[in-house]
Design a protein around this motif. Structure first.
Motif, PDB file in Angstrom:
ATOM      1  N   ALA A 136       0.835  -1.205   0.000  1.00 38.42           N
ATOM      2  CA  ALA A 136       0.000   0.000   0.000  1.00 38.42           C
ATOM      3  C   ALA A 136       0.868   1.253   0.000  1.00 38.42           C
ATOM      4  O   ALA A 136       0.567   2.227  -0.695  1.00 38.42           O
ATOM      5  N   PHE A 137       1.972   1.227   0.753  1.00 35.53           N
ATOM      6  CA  PHE A 137       2.884   2.375   0.804  1.00 35.53           C
ATOM      7  C   PHE A 137       3.495   2.638  -0.576  1.00 35.53           C
ATOM      8  O   PHE A 137       3.511   3.772  -1.066  1.00 35.53           O
ATOM      9  N   ALA A 138       3.968   1.571  -1.219  1.00 31.81           N
ATOM     10  CA  ALA A 138       4.601   1.730  -2.524  1.00 31.81           C
ATOM     11  C   ALA A 138       3.602   2.256  -3.552  1.00 31.81           C
ATOM     12  O   ALA A 138       3.935   3.113  -4.364  1.00 31.81           O
ATOM     13  N   ILE A 139       2.383   1.748  -3.505  1.00 33.27           N
ATOM     14  CA  ILE A 139       1.391   2.143  -4.510  1.00 33.27           C
ATOM     15  C   ILE A 139       0.886   3.556  -4.243  1.00 33.27           C
ATOM     16  O   ILE A 139       0.796   4.383  -5.141  1.00 33.27           O
ATOM     17  N   SER A 140       0.580   3.837  -2.969  1.00 35.59           N
ATOM     18  CA  SER A 140      -0.079   5.095  -2.662  1.00 35.59           C
ATOM     19  C   SER A 140       0.912   6.249  -2.484  1.00 35.59           C
ATOM     20  O   SER A 140       0.663   7.347  -2.953  1.00 35.59           O
ATOM     21  N   ARG A 141       2.029   6.021  -1.814  1.00 37.18           N
ATOM     22  CA  ARG A 141       2.944   7.124  -1.502  1.00 37.18           C
ATOM     23  C   ARG A 141       4.124   7.222  -2.465  1.00 37.18           C
ATOM     24  O   ARG A 141       4.549   8.300  -2.830  1.00 37.18           O
ATOM     25  N   LEU A 142       4.707   6.066  -2.838  1.00 34.74           N
ATOM     26  CA  LEU A 142       5.859   6.126  -3.750  1.00 34.74           C
ATOM     27  C   LEU A 142       5.383   6.149  -5.203  1.00 34.74           C
ATOM     28  O   LEU A 142       6.182   6.370  -6.114  1.00 34.74           O
ATOM     29  N   SER A 196      -4.489 -10.646   2.465  1.00 29.64           N
ATOM     30  CA  SER A 196      -3.778  -9.423   2.092  1.00 29.64           C
ATOM     31  C   SER A 196      -4.488  -8.541   1.059  1.00 29.64           C
ATOM     32  O   SER A 196      -4.390  -7.317   1.168  1.00 29.64           O
ATOM     33  N   PRO A 197      -5.218  -9.099   0.055  1.00 28.99           N
ATOM     34  CA  PRO A 197      -5.848  -8.173  -0.904  1.00 28.99           C
ATOM     35  C   PRO A 197      -6.749  -7.148  -0.227  1.00 28.99           C
ATOM     36  O   PRO A 197      -6.656  -5.953  -0.522  1.00 28.99           O
ATOM     37  N   TYR A 198      -7.597  -7.605   0.674  1.00 28.99           N
ATOM     38  CA  TYR A 198      -8.505  -6.666   1.328  1.00 28.99           C
ATOM     39  C   TYR A 198      -7.726  -5.668   2.171  1.00 28.99           C
ATOM     40  O   TYR A 198      -8.055  -4.479   2.208  1.00 28.99           O
ATOM     41  N   CYS A 199      -6.673  -6.153   2.841  1.00 36.42           N
ATOM     42  CA  CYS A 199      -5.878  -5.256   3.683  1.00 36.42           C
ATOM     43  C   CYS A 199      -5.183  -4.194   2.829  1.00 36.42           C
ATOM     44  O   CYS A 199      -5.137  -3.024   3.204  1.00 36.42           O
ATOM     45  N   ILE A 200      -4.645  -4.612   1.678  1.00 36.92           N
ATOM     46  CA  ILE A 200      -4.010  -3.632   0.776  1.00 36.92           C
ATOM     47  C   ILE A 200      -5.043  -2.593   0.363  1.00 36.92           C
ATOM     48  O   ILE A 200      -4.774  -1.384   0.367  1.00 36.92           O
ATOM     49  N   TRP A 201      -6.235  -3.059   0.047  1.00 36.20           N
ATOM     50  CA  TRP A 201      -7.306  -2.166  -0.396  1.00 36.20           C
ATOM     51  C   TRP A 201      -7.632  -1.132   0.681  1.00 36.20           C
ATOM     52  O   TRP A 201      -7.654   0.067   0.428  1.00 36.20           O
ATOM     53  N   VAL A 202      -7.862  -1.619   1.909  1.00 35.10           N
ATOM     54  CA  VAL A 202      -8.217  -0.708   3.004  1.00 35.10           C
ATOM     55  C   VAL A 202      -7.066   0.246   3.305  1.00 35.10           C
ATOM     56  O   VAL A 202      -7.265   1.453   3.469  1.00 35.10           O
ATOM     57  N   LEU A 203      -5.831  -0.283   3.324  1.00 36.15           N
ATOM     58  CA  LEU A 203      -4.677   0.564   3.634  1.00 36.15           C
ATOM     59  C   LEU A 203      -4.453   1.600   2.543  1.00 36.15           C
ATOM     60  O   LEU A 203      -4.080   2.740   2.822  1.00 36.15           O
ATOM     61  N   LYS A 204      -4.692   1.211   1.287  1.00 39.03           N
ATOM     62  CA  LYS A 204      -4.502   2.194   0.215  1.00 39.03           C
ATOM     63  C   LYS A 204      -5.521   3.317   0.337  1.00 39.03           C
ATOM     64  O   LYS A 204      -5.178   4.489   0.160  1.00 39.03           O
TER      65      LYS A 204
END
Lengths: 283, 291
Positions: free
Chosen positions: A99-105, A157-165
């Motif tokens: 999520a960090f790499a996708i959203s912030r980086l 993890s997919p749902y967690c990535i989604w929520v974190l993003k």
């Protein structure tokens, strides 16, 4: 002070007319489980709504492993805990970094990774179970707890990535710019700025994946079979194979197994409901 | 002096910027690798391998010739149409109940979450014991009230399937109610106040304020619930085990049944034939969410 006009009474009555059936509907199976758990073997199946002599004997038998179905109760409880905690920790690692790499980086191809995760999230769990089982066999992981841990990380993890993003995107981008100005490296940004701000969401998805793994039955029963490596869920399912199962012991064990997730849910309710509904309502 | 002062905060040369951008992109790539690995090793490869196992046309011939398969498809369709719609409609009504502010409704809503917060296996087994024909609490009560023996609930395929749907609704109703409650809470209260001023009845408030605001969420939730219900193994397996006589299987338990019988090709084929139903739903959801 509220005034009880006829109209107000009618409204309350209508609300109660929904509230009481809702309570009964929710609680009857749970109450029935508690009833069995505190009944002796004979009175459990007598059909009474309250046992004549309520007893905690069943719990003593479970804790002392005094029945051949329960030979490994403590070990299986430990397995459930170990697997759930490992899944929670690994999922947090995998999902937070992604999520960090996708959203912030804003990594190139991040959108594609997001879509892959969403696709995985939408595959019906029982459908993925069959190929996953065969694959674990190919990897030589069958009957190893790693098989279950990795399978549950894949599912959580997919749902967690989604929520974190979703949560990451809400953080102001100026934070990152300020950190970059100060010469922070991506890892410093991640550790010193990002993680502290994300704590509520991390608690929500960590708890979500931990509970998902603790509660899982299908994957656990497919991937593990050895009495000493199975989780408590699989052990409970094994009671079903006999016609003369000790139902009262099964319900006592079931109650012990069901209490931690319920307690954790209530303890973290504030985080969980916010985090979990945010993802869905956004759509 | 002033010229050097303005020169100082000038951006660094482009070469440097590019290098820094590359460094951030490099770390971005490193940080998506863990998830990509999980995806490739435990989703992509299994799905590909599964499709490869399901490549023989004769698997599908064998599958459609199996009467249990046909029955499972019908059961799955009943499950999707009946159980989901009842569940979502009840969730819609209950969400209206739970947004009403009363101290006791707060307590009811905290208890109402229990089926969702607790694991499936002990609660579904508890329901299964209630339905036991000889000593289950339901038949004991029938006996005490009427003196007659109650039916053998799970021995009748249609009753058993109906109870599997009851179990499914019992377990997943709280989640969807919660989602719709969140949806209702997002509706500005001024809209209801305005409707009150205009003298709207509660039905009119629902019809003209709540429903237009909830419609999209309701449809999305229904579709997501359908996808997940296709994968709901527990409700059927833990209550009926697919019985009596394999007549209550749904696609989610059928695949596992074939797997347990070591007929992996049939198992995979039964999943592949469900794909034309699953993929449009998945596509719809991905379109919605990746906007």
């Amino acid at each position: 002070m509220k005034r009880w006009t006829p109209k107000a009474i009618a409204t309350e009555a209508r609300l109660l007319l929904i509230g009481i059936p809702v309570l009964l509907w929710t609680l009857i199976p749970v109450y029935h489980m508690v009833l069995f758990a505190i009944s002796s073997k004979d009175s459990a199946t007598s059909g009474h709504l309250w046992p004549k002599n309520p007893t905690l004997d069943n719990f003593r038998i479970v804790f002392q492993q005094k029945h051949f179905y329960l030979d490994h109760f403590w070990l299986q409880l430990w397995n459930s805990l170990l697997i759930a905690v490992s899944v929670g920790a690994l999922t947090l690692f995998v999902a937070t970094t992604a999520a960090f790499a996708i959203s912030r980086l804003r990594v190139r191809g991040g959108r594609t990774v997001m879509n892959l995760a969403l696709f995985t999230y939408f595959i019906p769990a029982a459908f993925l179970a069959v190929p996953m089982y065969k694959t674990m066999g190919n990897y030589g992981l069958l009957n190893s707890q790693w098989a279950l841990i990795l399978a549950m990380v894949t599912i959580a993890s997919p749902y967690c990535i989604w929520v974190l993003k979703q949560a990451s995107d809400k953080l102001p981008y100026e934070l990152d710019e300020a950190a970059r100005m100060d010469g922070a490296s991506p890892l410093q940004l991640f550790r010193l700025v990002y993680l502290p701000l994300m704590v509520p969401s991390l608690v929500a998805v960590g708890t979500y994946s931990l509970l998902l793994a603790w509660n899982e039955y299908l994957y656990a029963f497919l991937l593990l079979s050895n009495d000493r490596s199975v989780t408590l869920a699989v052990a409970l399912g094994n009671f079903l194979s006999a016609d003369d199962s000790p139902w009262e012991l099964l319900m006592a064990t079931g109650l012990i197994y069901a209490m931690p997730p319920a307690a954790i849910y209530y303890a973290f309710k504030r985080y969980m409901v916010g985090g979990l509904t945010a993802g869905a309502v956004k759509s | 002096m002033s010229s050097t002062a303005t020169a100082a905060p000038l951006p660094a040369p482009p070469v440097n910027l590019g290098a820094r951008h590359a460094r951030w992109q490099f770390w971005g790539a490193v940080m998506v690798v863990p998830y990509l690995l999980v995806f490739v090793v435990f989703v992509l490869y299994p799905v590909g391998y599964g499709l490869w196992l399901a490549r023989h046309p004769q698997s599908y011939v064998k599958l459609v010739e199996d009467p249990i398969f046909f029955r499972s498809v019908i059961n799955t369709a009943i499950f999707l149409v009946v159980a989901i719609n009842i569940k979502m409609l009840v969730a819609l009504v209950l969400s209206g109940f739970f947004v009403t502010s009363r101290w006791w409704i707060k307590i009811v809503s905290a208890i109402f979450i229990l089926p969702w917060a607790m694991p499936s296996i002990p609660t579904i087994l508890s329901i299964r014991f209630m339905l036991n024909p000889e000593w289950g609490v339901i038949n004991s009560t029938i006996f005490r009230l009427t003196g007659a023996d109650g039916p053998n609930w799970l021995n009748d395929p249609s009753l058993a399937l109906a109870f599997a749907m009851v179990v499914h609704v019992w377990k997943s109703l709280p989640f969807w109610t919660l989602i719709l409650v969140a949806g209702r809470l997002a509706i500005p209260s001024e809209q209801y106040e305005a409707a009150s001023v205009d003298g709207a009845s509660s039905w009119q408030k629902f019809r003209f304020v709540s429903w237009p605001a909830l419609k999209t969420l309701y449809i999305t939730s229904t579709i997501l619930s359908m996808i997940w219900t296709l994968g709901d193994f527990n409700s059927v397996y833990l209550l009926t085990g697919g019985g009596p006589a394999d007549l209550t299987h749904v696609l989610a338990t059928l695949g596992i049944r074939y797997l347990r019988l070591d007929q992996v090709d049939l198992s995979m084929a039964s999943i592949v034939v469900a794909l034309p139903l699953v993929l449009p739903l998945v596509y719809f959801m991905m379109k919605r969410l990746s906007k």
